[in-house]
Scaffold this motif. Sequence first.
Motif, mmCIF file in Angstrom:
data_model
loop_
_atom_site.group_PDB
_atom_site.id
_atom_site.type_symbol
_atom_site.label_atom_id
_atom_site.label_comp_id
_atom_site.label_asym_id
_atom_site.label_seq_id
_atom_site.Cartn_x
_atom_site.Cartn_y
_atom_site.Cartn_z
ATOM 1 N N LYS A 266 23.271 -39.777 -2.476
ATOM 2 C CA LYS A 266 23.715 -40.153 -1.124
ATOM 3 C C LYS A 266 25.179 -39.802 -0.923
ATOM 4 O O LYS A 266 25.568 -39.324 0.145
ATOM 5 C CB LYS A 266 23.479 -41.640 -0.889
ATOM 6 C CG LYS A 266 22.041 -41.997 -0.652
ATOM 7 C CD LYS A 266 21.857 -43.478 -0.396
ATOM 8 C CE LYS A 266 20.384 -43.805 -0.203
ATOM 9 N NZ LYS A 266 20.161 -45.225 0.038
ATOM 10 N N GLU A 267 25.988 -40.034 -1.943
ATOM 11 C CA GLU A 267 27.415 -39.713 -1.840
ATOM 12 C C GLU A 267 27.615 -38.203 -1.699
ATOM 13 O O GLU A 267 28.403 -37.748 -0.865
ATOM 14 C CB GLU A 267 28.132 -40.227 -3.090
ATOM 15 C CG GLU A 267 29.634 -40.063 -3.035
ATOM 16 C CD GLU A 267 30.307 -40.652 -4.272
ATOM 17 O OE1 GLU A 267 31.250 -40.014 -4.763
ATOM 18 O OE2 GLU A 267 29.883 -41.732 -4.720
ATOM 19 N N THR A 268 26.879 -37.431 -2.475
ATOM 20 C CA THR A 268 26.963 -35.973 -2.388
ATOM 21 C C THR A 268 26.488 -35.487 -1.026
ATOM 22 O O THR A 268 27.115 -34.606 -0.417
ATOM 23 C CB THR A 268 26.116 -35.322 -3.504
ATOM 24 O OG1 THR A 268 26.602 -35.770 -4.773
ATOM 25 C CG2 THR A 268 26.195 -33.809 -3.444
ATOM 26 N N GLN A 269 25.410 -36.065 -0.525
ATOM 27 C CA GLN A 269 24.885 -35.685 0.785
ATOM 28 C C GLN A 269 25.914 -35.968 1.878
ATOM 29 O O GLN A 269 26.137 -35.136 2.765
ATOM 30 C CB GLN A 269 23.589 -36.441 1.076
ATOM 31 C CG GLN A 269 22.982 -36.109 2.421
ATOM 32 C CD GLN A 269 21.723 -36.923 2.688
ATOM 33 O OE1 GLN A 269 21.365 -37.825 1.941
ATOM 34 N NE2 GLN A 269 21.039 -36.595 3.769
ATOM 35 N N THR A 270 26.559 -37.125 1.804
ATOM 36 C CA THR A 270 27.582 -37.482 2.790
ATOM 37 C C THR A 270 28.740 -36.498 2.736
ATOM 38 O O THR A 270 29.236 -36.048 3.780
ATOM 39 C CB THR A 270 28.088 -38.919 2.536
ATOM 40 O OG1 THR A 270 26.985 -39.816 2.618
ATOM 41 C CG2 THR A 270 29.144 -39.314 3.543
ATOM 42 N N THR A 271 29.153 -36.133 1.538
ATOM 43 C CA THR A 271 30.242 -35.171 1.379
ATOM 44 C C THR A 271 29.867 -33.818 1.964
ATOM 45 O O THR A 271 30.653 -33.200 2.681
ATOM 46 C CB THR A 271 30.603 -35.017 -0.118
ATOM 47 O OG1 THR A 271 30.978 -36.287 -0.638
ATOM 48 C CG2 THR A 271 31.723 -34.021 -0.316
ATOM 49 N N ILE A 272 28.664 -33.361 1.676
ATOM 50 C CA ILE A 272 28.209 -32.057 2.178
ATOM 51 C C ILE A 272 28.120 -32.074 3.703
ATOM 52 O O ILE A 272 28.560 -31.131 4.374
ATOM 53 C CB ILE A 272 26.854 -31.674 1.551
ATOM 54 C CG1 ILE A 272 27.047 -31.330 0.073
ATOM 55 C CG2 ILE A 272 26.209 -30.504 2.285
ATOM 56 C CD1 ILE A 272 25.752 -31.155 -0.698
ATOM 57 N N GLU A 273 27.558 -33.152 4.259
ATOM 58 C CA GLU A 273 27.446 -33.246 5.720
ATOM 59 C C GLU A 273 28.826 -33.237 6.365
ATOM 60 O O GLU A 273 29.027 -32.608 7.413
ATOM 61 C CB GLU A 273 26.681 -34.507 6.110
ATOM 62 C CG GLU A 273 25.197 -34.433 5.808
ATOM 63 C CD GLU A 273 24.477 -35.759 5.993
ATOM 64 O OE1 GLU A 273 25.154 -36.803 6.172
ATOM 65 O OE2 GLU A 273 23.234 -35.764 5.955
ATOM 66 N N SER A 274 29.777 -33.907 5.754
ATOM 67 C CA SER A 274 31.141 -33.929 6.275
ATOM 68 C C SER A 274 31.753 -32.534 6.245
ATOM 69 O O SER A 274 32.389 -32.100 7.207
ATOM 70 C CB SER A 274 31.991 -34.901 5.450
ATOM 71 O OG SER A 274 33.328 -34.846 5.840
ATOM 72 N N LYS A 275 31.559 -31.824 5.146
ATOM 73 C CA LYS A 275 32.104 -30.465 5.032
ATOM 74 C C LYS A 275 31.464 -29.520 6.041
ATOM 75 O O LYS A 275 32.143 -28.668 6.614
ATOM 76 C CB LYS A 275 31.916 -29.938 3.608
ATOM 77 C CG LYS A 275 32.839 -30.592 2.609
ATOM 78 C CD LYS A 275 32.638 -30.053 1.208
ATOM 79 C CE LYS A 275 33.605 -30.726 0.256
ATOM 80 N NZ LYS A 275 33.474 -30.208 -1.118
ATOM 81 N N ILE A 276 30.175 -29.679 6.278
ATOM 82 C CA ILE A 276 29.480 -28.843 7.266
ATOM 83 C C ILE A 276 30.022 -29.119 8.665
ATOM 84 O O ILE A 276 30.253 -28.198 9.454
ATOM 85 C CB ILE A 276 27.953 -29.072 7.197
ATOM 86 C CG1 ILE A 276 27.389 -28.467 5.929
ATOM 87 C CG2 ILE A 276 27.259 -28.503 8.433
ATOM 88 C CD1 ILE A 276 25.931 -28.803 5.676
#
Length: 96
Positions: free
Chosen positions: A51-61
Motif C-alpha cells: 500500500k505504501e509503495t502504491q501510494t508513492t507510485i500514484e503520487s509520482k504519476i
Amino acid sequence: MSIKLFTNELSAVYDDSLRQMLISDFEIIQDAINEMLDNQLIIKRQQSDIKETQTTIESKIRVQDENMHELVNILTKYDVPIQIVNGKVVETEEGE
C-alpha cells in the motif's frame, strides 16, 4: 505471536500410549497454529508495504502528469504546435 497449549497437563488416567499420542498431536497443532499466526503477521506487513509503495507510485504519476501538462502549456504559449491527446503529448499541425 504464539499460543501455548497445555500438552503435558493430561491426566494419567489414560493409558500412557494414548497420552503420548494426544500430547504429540497437540504439539503438532500448536506448531501449525503458531506458523499460521506468524505468516499472518508477515502478510500484514507485506500488505502495508505494498500500500505504501502504491501510494508513492500514484503520487509520482500525479506529479509527472502535472509536469507534463505544465510543459505543454508553456510550449503552447510559445506557439509550439503541441497538445495532449489521450494522455500523450503529440505534435499538431499549424493552425489546429
